[in-house]
Design an enzyme around this catalytic site. Structure first.
Site, PDB file in Angstrom:
ATOM      1  N   HIS A  47      10.178 -22.795  -5.151  1.00  0.00           N
ATOM      2  CA  HIS A  47      11.308 -23.207  -6.230  1.00  0.00           C
ATOM      3  C   HIS A  47      11.071 -24.412  -6.895  1.00  0.00           C
ATOM      4  O   HIS A  47      11.018 -25.462  -6.553  1.00  0.00           O
ATOM      5  CB  HIS A  47      12.721 -23.797  -4.962  1.00  0.00           C
ATOM      6  CG  HIS A  47      13.831 -23.739  -6.003  1.00  0.00           C
ATOM      7  ND1 HIS A  47      14.265 -24.781  -6.612  1.00  0.00           N
ATOM      8  CD2 HIS A  47      14.900 -22.736  -6.325  1.00  0.00           C
ATOM      9  CE1 HIS A  47      15.449 -24.692  -7.283  1.00  0.00           C
ATOM     10  NE2 HIS A  47      15.976 -23.440  -7.060  1.00  0.00           N
ATOM     11  N   PHE A  48      10.274 -24.335  -8.066  1.00  0.00           N
ATOM     12  CA  PHE A  48       9.626 -23.241  -8.366  1.00  0.00           C
ATOM     13  C   PHE A  48       8.000 -23.347  -8.493  1.00  0.00           C
ATOM     14  O   PHE A  48       7.721 -24.493  -8.872  1.00  0.00           O
ATOM     15  CB  PHE A  48      10.169 -22.755  -9.902  1.00  0.00           C
ATOM     16  CG  PHE A  48      11.553 -22.457  -9.788  1.00  0.00           C
ATOM     17  CD1 PHE A  48      12.096 -21.275  -9.542  1.00  0.00           C
ATOM     18  CD2 PHE A  48      12.553 -23.372 -10.110  1.00  0.00           C
ATOM     19  CE1 PHE A  48      13.504 -21.016  -9.533  1.00  0.00           C
ATOM     20  CE2 PHE A  48      13.764 -23.295 -10.272  1.00  0.00           C
ATOM     21  CZ  PHE A  48      14.258 -21.738  -9.904  1.00  0.00           C
TER      22      PHE A  48
END
EC number: 4.2.1.59
Length: 148
Positions: A47-48
């Protein structure tokens, strides 16, 4: 209150223990907790990749853990015997991203607290800027009762 004391009160453990310290607590009224957001948090792997942001749902979970500590202590529940579980979330808003290296400060104020049910207003900040806020409802349950 340090993390070792926190771990005596709530059952959460790595990787889902999301509060490192309690800075202030007024039983039945309010609590302030802190989460040091490390680049080593497992959620940053996905993420991410290359653009790490703390997921909003984990900001809510961190606030809920802080509120759970206030609830258990305020109601005088037996330490180590109860978990506080979500009963609802209203008006959740995410205002700014939270990055590795940030200190997430979570303040929860009691709206209502009865027997084993609570409603609290939560605000999370980084550098005195609001990053998330929500109304959180929770229920205290004996750990034995939540087993399958």
């Amino acid at each position: 209150m340090d993390v070792l004391e926190i771990m005596k009160i709530i059952p959460h453990r790595y990787p889902l223990l999301l509060v490192d310290k309690i800075l202030e607590m007024e039983l039945g009224k309010r609590i302030v907790g802190l989460k040091n957001v490390s680049v080593n948090e497992p959620f940053f792997q996905g993420h991410f990749p290359g653009y790490p942001l703390m997921p909003g749902v984990l900001m809510l979970e961190a606030m809920a853990q802080v509120g759970g500590i206030l609830m258990i202590k305020s109601l005088g529940l037996e330490i180590g015997k109860y978990a506080v579980v979500f009963a609802g979330i209203d008006e959740a808003r995410f205002k700014r991203p939270v990055y590795p290296g940030d200190q997430l400060i979570m303040e929860l104020e009691t709206i209502s607290l009865k027997k084993t049910i609570s409603k609290m207003k939560g605000t999370a900040t980084v550098n005195n800027q609001v990053v998330a806020e929500a109304i959180l409802m929770a229920a205290a349950r004996e750990l034995e009762s939540i087993k399958k």
